[in-house]
Scaffold this motif. Structure first.
Motif, mmCIF file in Angstrom:
data_model
loop_
_atom_site.group_PDB
_atom_site.id
_atom_site.type_symbol
_atom_site.label_atom_id
_atom_site.label_comp_id
_atom_site.label_asym_id
_atom_site.label_seq_id
_atom_site.Cartn_x
_atom_site.Cartn_y
_atom_site.Cartn_z
ATOM 1 N N SER A 64 86.116 26.956 55.131
ATOM 2 C CA SER A 64 85.967 25.909 56.134
ATOM 3 C C SER A 64 87.257 25.732 56.924
ATOM 4 O O SER A 64 88.346 26.104 56.473
ATOM 5 N N VAL A 65 87.141 25.158 58.096
ATOM 6 C CA VAL A 65 88.310 24.902 58.928
ATOM 7 C C VAL A 65 89.259 23.953 58.209
ATOM 8 O O VAL A 65 90.476 24.089 58.300
ATOM 9 N N ALA A 66 88.724 23.007 57.440
ATOM 10 C CA ALA A 66 89.577 22.095 56.677
ATOM 11 C C ALA A 66 90.415 22.862 55.661
ATOM 12 O O ALA A 66 91.597 22.573 55.467
ATOM 13 N N ASP A 67 89.815 23.867 55.013
ATOM 14 C CA ASP A 67 90.567 24.703 54.070
ATOM 15 C C ASP A 67 91.667 25.473 54.792
ATOM 16 O O ASP A 67 92.770 25.628 54.284
ATOM 17 N N LEU A 68 91.365 25.967 55.986
ATOM 18 C CA LEU A 68 92.336 26.763 56.736
ATOM 19 C C LEU A 68 93.521 25.924 57.209
ATOM 20 O O LEU A 68 94.638 26.420 57.288
ATOM 21 N N SER A 69 93.271 24.649 57.494
ATOM 22 C CA SER A 69 94.328 23.808 58.054
ATOM 23 C C SER A 69 95.422 23.481 57.054
ATOM 24 O O SER A 69 96.480 22.988 57.437
ATOM 25 N N GLU B 74 90.982 34.144 60.769
ATOM 26 C CA GLU B 74 91.046 32.744 60.338
ATOM 27 C C GLU B 74 91.839 31.904 61.337
ATOM 28 O O GLU B 74 91.462 30.780 61.658
ATOM 29 N N ALA B 75 92.950 32.462 61.841
ATOM 30 C CA ALA B 75 93.758 31.751 62.837
ATOM 31 C C ALA B 75 92.961 31.557 64.127
ATOM 32 O O ALA B 75 93.011 30.493 64.748
ATOM 33 N N MET B 76 92.219 32.577 64.527
ATOM 34 C CA MET B 76 91.396 32.473 65.729
ATOM 35 C C MET B 76 90.386 31.341 65.580
ATOM 36 O O MET B 76 90.194 30.543 66.496
ATOM 37 N N ARG B 77 89.771 31.272 64.419
ATOM 38 C CA ARG B 77 88.767 30.238 64.169
ATOM 39 C C ARG B 77 89.404 28.854 64.143
ATOM 40 O O ARG B 77 88.892 27.907 64.738
ATOM 41 N N LEU B 78 90.535 28.726 63.463
ATOM 42 C CA LEU B 78 91.196 27.430 63.321
ATOM 43 C C LEU B 78 91.682 26.891 64.660
ATOM 44 O O LEU B 78 91.542 25.705 64.948
ATOM 45 N N GLN C 25 89.598 36.746 70.380
ATOM 46 C CA GLN C 25 90.313 37.892 69.831
ATOM 47 C C GLN C 25 91.337 38.450 70.822
ATOM 48 O O GLN C 25 92.482 38.717 70.457
ATOM 49 N N SER C 26 90.952 38.613 72.056
ATOM 50 C CA SER C 26 91.875 39.178 73.061
ATOM 51 C C SER C 26 93.081 38.279 73.268
ATOM 52 O O SER C 26 94.229 38.743 73.290
ATOM 53 N N LYS C 27 92.854 36.990 73.439
ATOM 54 C CA LYS C 27 93.948 36.046 73.684
ATOM 55 C C LYS C 27 94.882 35.990 72.475
ATOM 56 O O LYS C 27 96.103 35.974 72.624
ATOM 57 N N PHE C 28 94.324 35.983 71.269
ATOM 58 C CA PHE C 28 95.149 35.960 70.063
ATOM 59 C C PHE C 28 96.110 37.137 70.046
ATOM 60 O O PHE C 28 97.315 36.979 69.839
ATOM 61 N N TRP C 29 95.588 38.350 70.278
ATOM 62 C CA TRP C 29 96.429 39.548 70.202
ATOM 63 C C TRP C 29 97.405 39.650 71.369
ATOM 64 O O TRP C 29 98.502 40.185 71.219
ATOM 65 N N VAL C 30 97.051 39.119 72.539
ATOM 66 C CA VAL C 30 98.009 39.070 73.650
ATOM 67 C C VAL C 30 99.191 38.197 73.241
ATOM 68 O O VAL C 30 100.352 38.573 73.405
ATOM 69 N N VAL D 17 99.460 35.872 59.653
ATOM 70 C CA VAL D 17 100.299 35.036 60.511
ATOM 71 C C VAL D 17 100.561 33.727 59.778
ATOM 72 O O VAL D 17 99.774 33.309 58.935
ATOM 73 N N ARG D 18 101.693 33.110 60.099
ATOM 74 C CA ARG D 18 101.999 31.796 59.537
ATOM 75 C C ARG D 18 101.356 30.741 60.425
ATOM 76 O O ARG D 18 101.565 30.726 61.640
#
Length: 86
Positions: A19-24, A33-37, A42-47, A70-71
């Motif tokens: 869940s997003v709560a777990d990821l936070s 997981e970072a993309m979801r949170l 995907q493109s913007k994350f990797w840019v 990623v941290r």
């Protein structure tokens, strides 16, 4: 009682959804997981990652692992800064 599909997934080693709560509260995140949170595509994350917005890490002593992490705090700080990448 576990459902039949849960037992099959457990045998196959399928990860339970996080869940997003777990990821936070987790410091280290996989890119998906970072993309979801943070609501990044995907493109913007990797840019952002490739252009120096935040570092990516490959665990292991040789740095050749296929796993990328990623941290959370570094991604948060970059997004909060409002900086753009070149």
């Amino acid at each position: 009682m576990e459902s039949k599909s849960a037992k099959i997934n457990q045998k196959r080693g399928v990860r339970r959804s996080v869940s997003v709560a777990d990821l936070s509260v987790r410091e280290w995140l996989r890119p998906v997981e970072a993309m979801r949170l943070f609501g990044l595509g995907q493109s913007k994350f990797w840019v952002y990652a490739n252009d120096g917005g935040f570092p990516t890490y490959r665990p292991g002593s040789d740095g050749k692992s296929r796993t990328v992490l990623v941290r959370r705090s570094e991604v948060e700080a970059f997004l909060a800064s409002g900086k753009s990448v070149n």
